[in-house]
Structures are given as structure tokens and as C-alpha cells.
Write a protein that holds these residues in place. Structure first.
Motif, PDB file in Angstrom:
ATOM      1  N   VAL A 114       0.683  -1.243   0.037  1.00  0.00           N
ATOM      2  CA  VAL A 114      -0.006  -0.005  -0.018  1.00  0.00           C
ATOM      3  C   VAL A 114       0.836   1.312   0.055  1.00  0.00           C
ATOM      4  O   VAL A 114       1.840   1.170   0.786  1.00  0.00           O
ATOM      5  CB  VAL A 114      -0.695  -0.054   1.266  1.00  0.00           C
ATOM      6  CG1 VAL A 114      -1.635   1.298   1.299  1.00  0.00           C
ATOM      7  CG2 VAL A 114      -1.726  -1.166   1.290  1.00  0.00           C
ATOM      8  N   LYS A 115       0.620   2.334  -0.882  1.00  0.00           N
ATOM      9  CA  LYS A 115       1.390   3.436  -0.991  1.00  0.00           C
ATOM     10  C   LYS A 115       0.446   4.660  -0.637  1.00  0.00           C
ATOM     11  O   LYS A 115      -0.416   4.869  -1.151  1.00  0.00           O
ATOM     12  CB  LYS A 115       1.916   3.658  -2.391  1.00  0.00           C
ATOM     13  CG  LYS A 115       2.692   4.778  -2.523  1.00  0.00           C
ATOM     14  CD  LYS A 115       2.403   5.660  -3.806  1.00  0.00           C
ATOM     15  CE  LYS A 115       1.304   6.185  -4.343  1.00  0.00           C
ATOM     16  NZ  LYS A 115       0.800   7.297  -3.226  1.00  0.00           N
ATOM     17  N   PRO A 116       0.756   5.140   0.473  1.00  0.00           N
ATOM     18  CA  PRO A 116      -0.075   6.684   0.817  1.00  0.00           C
ATOM     19  C   PRO A 116       0.610   7.704   0.166  1.00  0.00           C
ATOM     20  O   PRO A 116       1.220   7.316  -0.908  1.00  0.00           O
ATOM     21  CB  PRO A 116       0.153   6.437   2.422  1.00  0.00           C
ATOM     22  CG  PRO A 116       1.331   5.669   2.643  1.00  0.00           C
ATOM     23  CD  PRO A 116       1.710   4.888   1.546  1.00  0.00           C
ATOM     24  N   ARG A 117       0.473   8.904   0.678  1.00  0.00           N
ATOM     25  CA  ARG A 117       1.232  10.047   0.187  1.00  0.00           C
ATOM     26  C   ARG A 117       2.626   9.766   0.145  1.00  0.00           C
ATOM     27  O   ARG A 117       2.888   9.374   1.325  1.00  0.00           O
ATOM     28  CB  ARG A 117       0.339  11.307   0.902  1.00  0.00           C
ATOM     29  CG  ARG A 117      -0.892  11.842   0.776  1.00  0.00           C
ATOM     30  CD  ARG A 117      -1.239  11.836  -0.870  1.00  0.00           C
ATOM     31  NE  ARG A 117      -1.796  10.841  -1.517  1.00  0.00           N
ATOM     32  CZ  ARG A 117      -2.176  10.832  -2.650  1.00  0.00           C
ATOM     33  NH1 ARG A 117      -1.878  11.796  -3.469  1.00  0.00           N
ATOM     34  NH2 ARG A 117      -2.546   9.701  -3.220  1.00  0.00           N
ATOM     35  N   VAL A 118       3.233  10.239  -0.929  1.00  0.00           N
ATOM     36  CA  VAL A 118       4.823  10.169  -0.747  1.00  0.00           C
ATOM     37  C   VAL A 118       5.307  11.425  -0.752  1.00  0.00           C
ATOM     38  O   VAL A 118       4.754  12.335  -1.498  1.00  0.00           O
ATOM     39  CB  VAL A 118       5.270   9.327  -1.926  1.00  0.00           C
ATOM     40  CG1 VAL A 118       6.691   9.384  -2.041  1.00  0.00           C
ATOM     41  CG2 VAL A 118       4.580   7.829  -1.563  1.00  0.00           C
ATOM     42  N   GLY A 119       6.235  11.797   0.065  1.00  0.00           N
ATOM     43  CA  GLY A 119       6.870  12.931   0.001  1.00  0.00           C
ATOM     44  C   GLY A 119       8.156  13.347  -0.978  1.00  0.00           C
ATOM     45  O   GLY A 119       9.326  13.433  -0.673  1.00  0.00           O
ATOM     46  N   GLY A 120       7.866  12.947  -2.310  1.00  0.00           N
ATOM     47  CA  GLY A 120       8.850  12.930  -3.218  1.00  0.00           C
ATOM     48  C   GLY A 120       9.675  11.620  -3.463  1.00  0.00           C
ATOM     49  O   GLY A 120       9.998  10.795  -2.272  1.00  0.00           O
ATOM     50  N   GLY A 121       9.898  11.437  -4.644  1.00  0.00           N
ATOM     51  CA  GLY A 121      10.741  10.292  -5.054  1.00  0.00           C
ATOM     52  C   GLY A 121      11.841  10.424  -5.637  1.00  0.00           C
ATOM     53  O   GLY A 121      13.180  10.238  -5.437  1.00  0.00           O
ATOM     54  N   PHE A 122      11.679  11.016  -7.036  1.00  0.00           N
ATOM     55  CA  PHE A 122      12.621  11.311  -7.873  1.00  0.00           C
ATOM     56  C   PHE A 122      13.615  10.291  -8.371  1.00  0.00           C
ATOM     57  O   PHE A 122      14.623  10.550  -8.565  1.00  0.00           O
ATOM     58  CB  PHE A 122      13.387  12.681  -7.419  1.00  0.00           C
ATOM     59  CG  PHE A 122      12.657  13.640  -6.751  1.00  0.00           C
ATOM     60  CD1 PHE A 122      12.694  13.891  -5.470  1.00  0.00           C
ATOM     61  CD2 PHE A 122      11.765  14.515  -7.390  1.00  0.00           C
ATOM     62  CE1 PHE A 122      12.094  15.030  -4.761  1.00  0.00           C
ATOM     63  CE2 PHE A 122      10.879  15.312  -6.916  1.00  0.00           C
ATOM     64  CZ  PHE A 122      11.273  15.536  -5.527  1.00  0.00           C
ATOM     65  N   GLY A 123      12.846   9.199  -8.127  1.00  0.00           N
ATOM     66  CA  GLY A 123      13.989   7.838  -8.690  1.00  0.00           C
ATOM     67  C   GLY A 123      14.511   7.174  -7.670  1.00  0.00           C
ATOM     68  O   GLY A 123      14.562   6.045  -7.866  1.00  0.00           O
ATOM     69  N   ASP A 124      14.709   7.808  -6.460  1.00  0.00           N
ATOM     70  CA  ASP A 124      15.117   7.231  -5.422  1.00  0.00           C
ATOM     71  C   ASP A 124      14.438   6.258  -4.748  1.00  0.00           C
ATOM     72  O   ASP A 124      14.804   5.343  -3.727  1.00  0.00           O
ATOM     73  CB  ASP A 124      15.677   8.328  -4.230  1.00  0.00           C
ATOM     74  CG  ASP A 124      16.681   7.696  -3.397  1.00  0.00           C
ATOM     75  OD1 ASP A 124      17.007   8.378  -2.278  1.00  0.00           O
ATOM     76  OD2 ASP A 124      17.489   6.991  -3.607  1.00  0.00           O
TER      77      ASP A 124
END
Lengths: 152, 779, 290
Positions: free
Chosen positions: B260-270
């Protein structure tokens, strides 16, 4: 140790450890709008108001706030100025991932509330303690200008 | 519910669109503004344990023995695991479609540490404090090995192997050498063309190790639910790939795992990687308790992922009249201790970059090596920022060599509408490639608008005596998803009040994909955007999607949404055709209404009630979309800089991005992607570098010393959206997320060269580096 | 989490010292605490919170000097009219540039100086204005010139004595001052920090102060450079040449380290450039029409 404080206008008592940070205590006591980003006081995701002034909760001792007033976003959502700022941010595309947003909004709330000059320069200075990796700060700055113009 | 369909999503002329093209209110904006508990760490489970990772202090060492007895005796410590406790199952942590084009060179807990920070043991304890204390109590016997840090050395040496076990799928040369990936592509005959060229320019460029620095760290929490299934709640870009990889290494069927993925605070590939989910999952399975792990910011700078450092030698041949005749790009890249994304990032360095000038003679060569350095992986742009830096600096060098305006040289040679990408047929993620023809391009317009906005022929004067002023530019192209590989699906169903549930596997990580997909659905159905309720990225409740990477969400996932919505529209039209005794083509859905040929009209709510309670069917559909094309968005980017010639400080005064993303679905979100990308790329150009001490240790693992842009560092920015119509994209759209990160670094370095007549071949162009270059130039 | 055993509150300076000396183990005074909570020194057993000890004020002294209480926040100093009115207000400008707003809200002048980092931003300008540090051992008050306050990186003369505040003497009230820091981005730790001050009689320099920060284990007065400027008429054409020579002399007093932020060579070169620019600008602004 026990300390008394005013948290979001409510008299509160906390049980804390001597070496605990304000960030840890706030999140433990349910203020989840206060985010953990760096734990070195560099990113501002944990910005809260101590007696109305912005601080980085991750490098402030929980013990430091005994008998002081702490305000987080949880305590400001009914505030008309904060609502105007939130609206400007949401409508203006100033929120992408949202992780830095509560901290940013609190810093901007203080800027507008203090009543000093509000322009691109003073906004950027007031925002310099809130790191954002998503927006490049362009729309947040525009949103603050808009909110301020509406306030006048 | 339907199965996979191959036809293209619907396309309508832009002037007829109601929702697509509007900057609607971002679907999750309010809750994010209010700081609602929507992120991974905002959720706890009763009895939750806290995990920490013991990390190797050595860059290369056998882990001979781990004595956890004192740690386990410490109050609150529940579990300590090291490699003898885990069956080693080879895999890659890269979040890519199966079979992943990355070497299988990783196990959950290695028997050998391969970089300073590599996993040695996992701890789970009742409190974070106890877990931290437990780390101090674990005793480890290491047997140190010679370490390799230099790329050229890694390429030569076979006496020291960082990976000894051969890659079962033969992508890397593990077991024989330290090569993680090799690429060699030839188009035409570069050597012959260079021999005929009037001018040959050869330069070497160096690209640093940088970190995505999303403000939300990596964080995951796992538990076993009441049905005995493993649930992982995590800040990820790739929920479905995660589920599959976890199934493989935990030896559980995918059906027993929910991500499950909730809100994500940025990823940019990482977060296009399984960075820590296996740790919590394993500890949960062993302890039968919920487990939480969050990286500290220091761990982000040591044990997360980094853009691949590269050394690129470019050889370019040109004629005096400005015709480019040959390009050779030779890349030496450092994938660090493990090879996730080693083949594909480096492939992109050429594939996404060289076609900007579709020459008849191109040679692209890559050696990507293992070193005992922290792990390289995906970071926005995915190889293109490195290649674009080299190529676009090179173009300026060529322009100088033949005495031509660098803008005119670009205009003369860049790829155009109808052109074929010469590399596309040769390279395709290790599989047979797919030929790419440019079907939409606003590049020429972008160049003209952009150069006008920066004042290309009206360079401003320096603002003080010791300043010099310069203008620089760069062109960039990327892709929209990975052709023939990236696909997504969407499920849509209608509710009583005319609202629809849109369930997508597509992964919102802050870019606003939930919003954009809702707009596409609303447009297709003729209903208000506010009626679309989006649920995304739950492997139980949403259909498959590869995830948020390769700039695929609007173009690919959006294609699936458009198809599913169209199928729903057709069902409703069919139901109403029966009611109104007409043919379904005569039923029009628009403005929250359905209208028939004889003036019949119903609100969408009435239509829903009719379907559910009269026709007694659930209108809805599931659709999948795979694109065999990856149409490039284009960018022309321009920098106006001032250089303090005495201190070497560089100030960007203005930055212009003119970008063609096809039809713009959401102008503000698109601009936001561009503006954020420019800020990240400015860091690449000027401030950011993960610094190592020569023994594999990171010297600056904090925001104090790894400088990302603050509000005070940003220039005046102008963003120009240049529309074009991409026939293969939903409503004509292409991608936006990555292309704007490619151009700023070369544009800024080109501007510095214009300002002071000195070219830097290495970034970041810190004040000291610029100062030294100026010192050397003045003799 | 930091393994502190005890967090104590002091309501007065005397109580603070008493709580410190009570032990057991090693204690540290805490005001803003941001440096401490970042560093979390493992050998520290307890802290004494001095925010309630009445040391937070900013005041004019009876003889016309300036007094900055040890726990006066950097933000308070940056905004104080008293500070703006003193010696051209550069102390306020420097305080304003310390970190960012959240740092300045709780960060104090005392913390900035007592933490003793070579890059302590408040030190150079205060040294340039002949500041004195006042402190107490719980019984007696003492003062010492700030030039003798710093012993080395993270080391001051204090020991377990408590800093009460910083006094800037009245004779510097009308000095002309300027300060500048060089850093990698707009908001950053200083790579180099230079403060200059001039006492002018008419257009002649009576006293010059040039203080370098972040380029030696402690802040450094560039005394040969200062002496070189004595009696200089700043309106003369050759003043520029003198400033350039003084800047070179100042750079010779820098003993910076090379680290991952910058090399020693670069820092020395920047000391010269910044000193020269500050001196020239100061002279130019003195001569400029109001």
C-alpha cells in the motif's frame, strides 16, 4: 519528567525524556503535521511556532518548551489567515508532494502576521529555512504574494 | 471487465476539451495543506517494533561472524538478524518490469560488505532508542579486503572482484570482472566521418554523484493482517514491482502480500527501488509483529541511491557550414556496490540524448563498473542529465571551433517532426528495440520563444565591476514511458450520484498524477472533475501499473484511464440507447448530462440510478494500455548568469524553460514539474556533490554540507509551455516529469563560458572550482 | 535519541552555576540548544536550561554602550533598535544573516559564541568593536576582552562559569563598520567571514579593526593590517592602494584548514578579496552624499 505547556491553545501535560526533541514529543502526542525530514535543523519540515515564532522542532529540546506556547498546523486550520494561505497554496499549484507544506505555511503565516513588508525578497528570506525539493519555490512565493494582497 | 486492448486512446481537438487543459484544484491539495496524517509514518500499529540497520564501516570486507548476544540481552530488543539467518536469494532491488534488465547481484543480507554503509545486521526493538543502543552492542568480525574506488581501475582489475557470483542472467560480468554493464552501438561509420570532417572536437566531461534529497526519507511499516497476509505500507514509486520482488525473496506467493502506498513526500527515482521494504518485511515475518523502519537523513546520503557518476568523452565532427557529421560518446560510469539500473541508466545516457542530432554516424559506448562506493540508482532524468550535459556543452565547443552562434548550430541540426531516432532501433533495454519516429514537436517554437525570453541577442550588462555576464542554452529530449515495456491499467465504476471510483495502480509521489488521471477520466466521461474519486497504488484494490518512473504516468497510465473511461461511456450510451430507442453513437455525454437525438436529457446522476436500479448492472470497466511508442517531450532551456571573477561565485539571474509536452493536461502542475526540475538541475550544476574521502566514506551526509537550493538561491524563472499534438497520447499529451532536468546544467556551464571565456568540464561549478579555472586561464 | 540523564531549569545566573556544579557527571548550559541537540555529545550527562535566568535582554548601558544578554536571541538582536543605532547597525546585519528564521528564533548570542566554532558568525564584528564578555562563577562577576575569550575550536575560557552577556563599549558607538561572509549558497556556514571597523576623525582613520572568522582555530584580529591603515586619509587617491596592501596583510594572518568545503588556498585568497572590498566600500559610503 513532566512538563506543562500550552499546545494549540490547550493546557497540556507531557511526559518526556530529558534528551527528547520537541519533534519527537509532538509526533508522539499526535501532532502528525510536524514532519521529520533531517533531524539537524536544516530542512524546516518540522517548523512549529514557539510563542508565535518559527523554530525547527527537531533541534529544540522538548524540555525547553515548559510553560511556553506551541502552535502546530493542527491548531491553525480554523485561523482565517492560515485558511487564506492554504487556499492560495492549493489553488496556485504551490503544493506538490506536500511534505514541506505545513512547515512552509507556518513560516509564511508568521511573515504575514508580523505585518512587515511582504515582497518577493522578504518572502524568500522568510522561506529560506524551509527546503522544498519539488517546486523550486516559484509557486509558493507567488501564492504568498496573492494571499497577502487579498489580506490588505 | 475487459482485457488488454491495443488501440490508441481517444484524441479530440484541444479547443473542445472541458477539463483537460484546466488547472483544476489538486485532488489531495487540501489535506496536504492541512498537514493531515497521510504519509507512511503517520500510521502506527499496536505492538509495533522499530528497526535499525547495522552498517559496515569498511568499503570491502567479508562479514565473518556477527555476535548479537549482548544486543539480544538488552532490554527491549526482540530480534537481530545477520546473513547466516537468511537464505541468500539473488535478486535486483531495481523497480523495473520483469525480467528486470539489471544484474541479480544482491541478497537481503550479504556475506560480504561492498561499501561503507552496506547492510550487516538488522535489529528490531520495542523502541527506537533500544534499537539504536542494540546497534552499539553487536560485535562483528570483518576480514577486510582491498577496495576499488577508481572507475578506470575497476575496469582493468580482475584480481579483486566486487561480485564473485556470476549474474544468472548474464547482464553483468560478475565472477569475471567488475563490469556491471557494457553497451556498444554503432550507426554508420563514425571514424570515416570524422576523417572527412572539417573540424573534430574531443572533450571529456565529469559528472558527480548527487542525491535525490526528497524531504520525506525512505520509510516503511509492515505487519501481518488478520488473514495472515503480509502488508507493507511504504513510501515507494513501484508498489507492484515491490510486491513481486518481496514474493521472490521471501518465498511467498504474491497473493499473500499487499503493498500500500499512502502519500509520498517525493521520490525522484530514489524510491524506484526496494531500498528498505525487505528489511521490515523480513523482521515482521520473523517476529510476527509490525515493524517500522525510517532512514535518517544521514542514511539517505550513505545507503540510499545516487545518480551514476560518469566520465564522458565526446568526439564530434562538423563541417565549416555547421553540419554535424559524427558523434561518438564514450561513457565510463560508476554503479557503486550493486548494479541496480546499471544497464538502463547508462543506456539512456546515449539513447535519450544523442538522437537530438539524428546524425548518420553515431557511436555510443558504455562501460559501467562496480566500485566499493555507495550504490548508484535511478534519479530523475535517469542517465539523460549526464549525457545531455556532455552533448550540449560539446555543441557549444563545436560552435566556437567553427565560429558559429551556438543557437544557430542547434537550429541547423536538431531533430524534427517526421525524423527517425537513429538509435531507437538499436537499443531497447537489452531487448529488440522499437523504431521511434517523431510525431509531434514544438522544439523549434520552444527555441524561438525561449531565446526571446532570455534576450539571446540582447545580453544584459554586468551588474558590477568584478562581474561578467553570460548567456547559455541547451536542448533536451526525453521519452514518455518505455516503449513496449511500460504499461498500466485502470478500473472505473459508476456510483448512484454520478460520481465514479477510479482505481489506478499509477503512483502519485507528489507530481499530481491522481489529479491528472482524474481529469482524463472526467474529460472522457463528460463529467465534472470533482466527481472522480481516485484510489491509487494498493496492490489489492487497484489494477497493475509499472509505477511512477520513466515519465510514464500521464502518457501510459493516462492512456489506460482514457480507455477504461471510454468503455464506461460506451456502456452508458448503450444502456441509454436502449431506453431512448436510438443507436449508442447518438447518445452524447457532456457537462454532467446525457443527451439523446430527440432532445432527451438526463443528469449523470439519473443515468447512474437508471443503470443500477432499472437496468440492474454496475457500469464500469478495467482497461490496460501499453504504448509501443515513447514520444519525446522537448525542452529548450536558457540561462542568464553572472560570474564574480574574483570569488568564482556564479549567480543565475534568470532561467527560461520552453517545454513541449504535447497537450498540457494541467498547466500549473506541468509548470511545477519544470520549476522543480530546474531547481534540482541548478544544484547539479552549481552546488551538489556527495563528497567521499578516498576510502569510500561520505564526508557530507547532511543538508548542512550537501547544499540543495533554498528559496534564496533561485533566479527569476520563466516557464513557457509550447503545445503540440501527440497522436499517440491521451488527448495529445506527452510526458513532463524528467525532460526539464536535463538542460539547466549545460545551459549554465555554457553561460559561464560565455561570461568568462573559460569552460568547466566538471560540475558542480562551485566558487572554488570556477576560481581555480579563472586562475589557470590567466596564467 | 540523546541519552541525557537530566534536564534542569535555572531561574537565575547563580542558580544555573549551582545546578551545573552539583553534578554528577558532566553538564552543559543550554539556551536555544540547537547546536547541542544536533551534536548530541555522548559525554554530556545533564543540561541546565538558562532561558529563565533573566539573561535575554538587549540594552543600552548607562555610559552609552550596548549590552547583549547571553540568551538574547539572534532574531531579537537583528530587530533591536538599540543594535541598529550602534556603530552603523552591522551587529544587527550579521545577526540577521545567521542561519535562517527558525535558527534565529531560539539561537542566542551566547550559544553562538560559547559553542566556539571557528565559523561563529557573531564573533568577528563583536571583536572588531572591542567587545567584552561578562560571566560569573555564581559568586563573582568577571569580564574579559572577547579577544581573549576563545582558546581554540569549541573551547572558551569559561569552563563551568556562565556567560552573562556581551558588552560593547561606548567608545565604538560611532565607528564605521561592515561585515561580509562568503559561502557556497545564499544560506550556508561561512567559508570566510570578515568584519571591519574604522574610527574616523574627519576623514582620517584613527583606529582600524579587521577581524577574520572561519579561517583560523579562533577569530583573528589582523593587527599588522590594522596598523597599516592608521592615520590614512580615506579620501586620498592612494587610499585604494593602501586598502589593497592591507587586504594582503590580512590574508597573511589567516591560517585556514582545507576541508571538504573549501581549500586553505581559496580561503586565504578570499580573505584578501573580501577585506579589500569591505574597506573600499566603507570608504566610499563614508564619502557618498547622504
Amino acid at each position: 519528567m513532566r512538563i506543562d505547556l500550552i499546545l494549540n491553545a490547550v493546557a497540556t501535560t507531557w511526559e518526556i525524556a530529558p534528551g527528547e526533541t520537541l519533534l519527537d514529543a509532538l509526533r508522539r502526542y499526535g501532532c502528525l503535521s510536524v514532519k521529520r525530514g533531517c533531524e539537524t535543523g536544516d530542512c524546516g519540515a518540522c517548523t512549529v511556532l514557539l510563542n508565535g515564532e518559527p523554530v525547527n522542532a527537531c533541534v529544540v529540546a522538548a524540555g525547553r518548551v515548559r510553560e511556553h506556547r506551541i502552535t502546530t498546523m493542527e491548531g491553525l486550520c480554523e485561523d482565517p489567515l492560515m485558511q487564506r494561505l492554504q487556499e492560495a497554496f492549493v489553488v496556485g499549484g504551490a503544493i506538490q508532494c506536500g511534505y514541506c507544506s505545513p512547515g512552509m505555511l507556518l513560516s509564511m503565516y508568521v511573515l504575514l502576521k508580523e505585518g512587515g513588508s511582504v515582497d518577493v525578497t522578504t518572502i524568500r528570506e522568510a522561506l529560506s529555512g524551509n527546503l522544498c525539493r519539488c517546486t523550486g519555490y516559484v509557486k509558493p512565493v507567488q501564492a504568498v504574494l496573492l494571499a497577502w494582497e487579498e489580506q490588505r | 471487465m475487459t482485457t488488454k486492448v491495443e488501440d490508441r486512446p481517444a484524441l479530440r481537438p484541444p479547443e473542445k476539451l472541458a477539463t483537460v487543459g484546466e488547472s483544476v484544484v489538486k485532488i489531495d491539495g487540501q489535506k496536504l495543506a492541512r498537514g493531515e496524517p497521510a504519509f507512511t509514518d503517520d500510521y502506527q500499529r499496536p505492538g509495533m517494533l522499530f528497526a535499525k540497520v547495522l552498517r559496515s564501516p569498511h568499503p570491502h570486507a567479508h562479514i565473518r561472524y556477527v555476535d548479537a548476544s549482548r544486543a539480544l540481552a538488552h532490554p527491549g530488543v526482540v530480534s537481530v538478524l545477520w546473513h547466516q539467518d537468511i537464505k541468500p536469494i539473488l535478486h535486483t532491488r531495481a523497480g523495473q518490469s520483469y525480467p528486470e534488465p539489471s544484474p541479480y547481484d544482491t541478497v537481503v543480507l550479504p556475506a560480504k560488505a561492498r561499501f561503507v554503509g552496506d547492510r550487516v545486521a538488522f535489529v528490531a526493538a520495542e523502541s527506537l532508542h533500544a534499537a539504536e543502543e542494540a546497534l552499539q552492542l553487536i560485535e562483528v568480525q570483518y576480514e577486510e579486503l582491498p577496495a576499488i574506488f577508481d572507475m578506470a581501475e575497476a575496469l582493468q582489475r580482475t584480481d579483486v572482484l566486487i561480485h564473485e557470483i556470476p549474474d544468472p542472467r548474464g547482464i553483468s560480468e560478475a565472477g569475471r570482472s567488475n563490469v556491471a554493464a557494457r553497451i556498444d552501438l554503432h550507426v554508420g561509420d563514425v571514424d570515416a566521418a570524422l576523417a572527412q570532417a572539417d573540424v573534430v572536437v574531443e572533450r571529456t566531461y565529469q559528472l558527480p554523484r548527487v542525491q535525490a534529497s526528497h524531504i520525506e526519507p525512505h520509510v516503511a511499516i509492515s505487519w501481518i493482517d488478520e488473514d495472515g497476509r503480509l502488508v507493507v505500507r511504504t513510501s515507494t514509486q513501484v508498489p507492484f514491482h515491490l510486491r513481486r520482488i518481496l514474493a521472490h525473496i521471501l518465498e511467498l506467493p504474491e497473493g499473500k502480500i499487499r503493498v500500500v502506498k499512502p502519500r509520498v513526500g517525493g521520490g525522484f527515482g530514489d524510491k524506484q527501488e526496494m531500498v528498505l521494504e525487505d528489511i521490515v518485511a523480513l523482521l515482521t515475518l520473523r517476529t510476527r509483529r509490525p515493524v517500522r523502519l525510517e532512514f535518517t537523513r544521514q542514511e539517505e546520503f550513505i545507503a540510499a541511491r545516487f545518480r551514476h557518476p560518469q566520465r564522458i568523452t565526446m568526439t564530434t565532427g562538423a563541417m565549416r557550414d555547421g553540419t554535424l557529421v559524427a558523434n561518438r560518446m564514450q561513457v565510463l560510469a560508476d554503479t557503486g556496490a550493486y548494479g541496480s539500473h546499471s544497464l538502463t541508466v547508462q543506456g539512456n545516457t546515449g539513447q535519450k540524448v544523442l538522437p537530438m542530432y539524428p546524425l548518420a554516424n553515431i557511436h555510443f559506448h558504455v562501460d559501467c563498473v562496480y566500485t566499493n562506493h555507495p550504490i548508484s540508482g535511478a534519479f530523475r532524468g535517469y542517465g539523460a542529465p549526464q549525457g545531455c550535459f556532455a552533448l550540449e556543452c560539446q555543441i557549444d565547443e563545436v560552435a566556437r571551433a567553427i565560429g558559429m552562434d551556438p543557437l544557430e548550430l542547434r537550429r541547423k541540426n536538431h531533430i524534427r517532426l517526421g525524423d527517425t531516432d537513429p538509435l531507437s532501433a538499436k537499443l531497447g533495454e537489452g531487448k529488440k528495440g522499437l523504431v521511434r519516429v517523431i510525431r509531434s514537436s514544438g522544439l523549434e517554437e520552444a527555441i524561438l520563444h525561449g531565446c526571446d525570453a532570455i534576450g539571446w541577442n540582447r545580453k544584459p550588462a554586468p551588474s558590477a565591476a568584478h562581474f561578467r555576464r553570460g548567456l547559455g542554452m541547451a536542448l533536451a529530449m526525453q521519452g514518455s514511458g518505455i516503449a513496449g515495456i511500460d504499461w498500466g491499467s485502470a478500473t472505473i465504476k459508476l456510483n448512484d450520484d454520478g460520481s465514479v471510483n477510479l482505481q489506478v495502480g499509477a503512483t502519485a509521489i507528489g507530481q499530481g498524477s491522481d489529479t491528472v488521471l482524474a481529469q482524463i477520466a472526467a474529460e472522457e466521461l463528460g463529467i465534472a472533475y470533482e466527481k472522480v474519486i481516485v484510489l491509487s497504488s494498493d496492490t489489492d484494490l487497484t489494477p497493475f501499473d509499472v509505477g511512477a518512473y520513466a515519465s510514464s504516468t500521464t502518457y501510459v497510465s493516462g492512456g489506460a484511464v482514457a480507455k477504461a473511461a471510454r468503455q464506461l461511456r460506451e456502456q452508458l450510451a448503450s444502456i441509454l440507447a436502449e431506453k431512448w430507442d436510438c443507436v449508442s453513437e447518438e447518445v452524447i455525454l457532456a457537462d454532467d448530462m446525457a443527451r439523446g437525438p430527440m432532445g432527451q436529457a438526463m443528469t449523470i446522476q439519473e443515468v447512474a440510478l437508471h443503470a443500477l436500479y432499472v437496468a440492474k448492472v454496475q457500469p464500469g470497466a478495467t482497461a490496460s494500455h501499453l504504448s509501443n511508442e515513447s514520444p519525446p517531450p522537448f525542452a529548450a532551456q536558457f540561462a542568464d548568469v553572472e560570474v564574480d571573477t574574483e570569488t568564482g561565485q556564479v549567480f543565475v539571474r534568470k532561467f527560461v524553460s520552453a517545454v513541449d509536452v504535447g497537450t498540457v493536461v494541467h498547466p500549473l502542475l506541468t509548470e511545477g514539474q519544470i520549476e522543480g526540475a530546474v531547481a534540482q538541475a541548478m544544484g547539479y550544476a552549481l552546488w551538489e556533490e556527495v563528497q567521499l574521502d578516498g576510502q569510500g566514506r561520505v564526508l557530507n551526509p547532511t543538508f548542512l554540507d550537501y547544499k540543495i537550493a533554498s528559496a534564496l538561491d533561485m533566479p527569476e524563472m520563466e516557464t513557457i509551455l509550447v503545445p503540440s499534438q501527440e497522436p499517440t497520447g491521451p488527448f495529445g499529451a506527452k510526458a513532463a516529469g524528467e525532460v526539464p532536468i536535463d538542460g539547466p546544467a549545460p545551459a549554465i556551464i555554457n553561460a559561464i563560458a560565455d561570461a568568462v571565456g573559460v569552460r568547466l568540464y566538471r560540475i558542480p561549478a562551485t566558487p572554488e572550482r570556477v576560481w581555480r579555472a579563472l586562475q589557470e586561464a590567466s596564467g | 535519541m540523546w541519552n541525557l540523564k537530566d534536564y534542569r531549569y535555572a531561574n537565575s545566573a547563580a542558580e544555573a552555576v549551582a545546578l551545573m556544579r552539583r553534578g554528577p557527571g558532566r553538564g552543559l548550559y543550554i539556551a536555544g540548544g540547537t547546536d547541542l541537540f544536533q551534536a548530541q555529545p555522548a559525554d554530556c550527562d545533564f543540561v541546565v536550561d538558562i532561558n529563565g535566568a533573566g539573561l535575554g535582554g538587549v540594552a543600552r548601558t548607562p555610559d552609552g554602550g550596548l549590552f547583549l544578554g547571553a540568551t538574547a536571541s539572534l532574531e531579537r538582536i537583528a530587530r533591536s533598535n538599540f543594535v541598529h543605532d550602534f556603530a552603523g547597525g552591522t551587529i544587527a546585519v550579521v545577526a540577521q544573516r545567521c542561519g535562517n528564521r527558525p535558527v534565529r528564533t531560539v539561537g542566542t548570542i551566547g550559544g553562538n559564541l560559547c559553542h566556539g566554532l571557528p565559523s561563529a558568525d557573531m564573533a568577528p564584528i563583536l571583536l572588531a568593536l572591542d567587545a567584552k564578555a561578562h560571566f560569573t562563577d555564581g559568586k563573582e562577576k568577571q569580564s574579559i576582552s572577547l579577544s581573549e575569550f576563545f582558546l581554540g575550536p569549541r573551547q572558551t575560557v569559561l569552563g563551568d562559569r556562565l556567560l552573562l552577556g556581551i558588552e560593547i563599549p561606548p567608545h565604538t558607538r560611532d565607528w564605521h563598520t561592515a561585515a561580509k561572509k562568503l559561502s557556497r549558497t545564499a544560506e550556508d556556514i561561512s567559508l570566510v567571514h570578515v568584519a571591519v571597523a574604522m574610527e574616523l576623525t574627519g576623514q582620517t582613520i584613527q583606529t582600524a579593526r579587521i577581524v577574520l572568522g572561519a579561517v583560523a582555530p579562533t577569530p583573528v584580529r589582523a593587527i599588522p593590517a590594522e596598523e597599516f591603515l592608521s592615520q590614512l586619509d580615506i579620501t586620498l587617491p592612494e587610499a585604494t592602494t593602501r586598502f589593497e596592501a592591507a587586504a594582503k596583510l590580512a590574508a597573511a594572518d589567516a591560517q585556514p584548514v582545507s576541508d571538504h568545503r573549501a581549500s586553505a588556498e581559496y580561503r586565504c585568497a578570499m580573505v584578501e578579496i573580501m577585506t579589500r572590498r569591505l574597506l573600499k566600500n566603507l570608504a566610499a559610503s563614508w564619502s557618498a552624499p547622504p
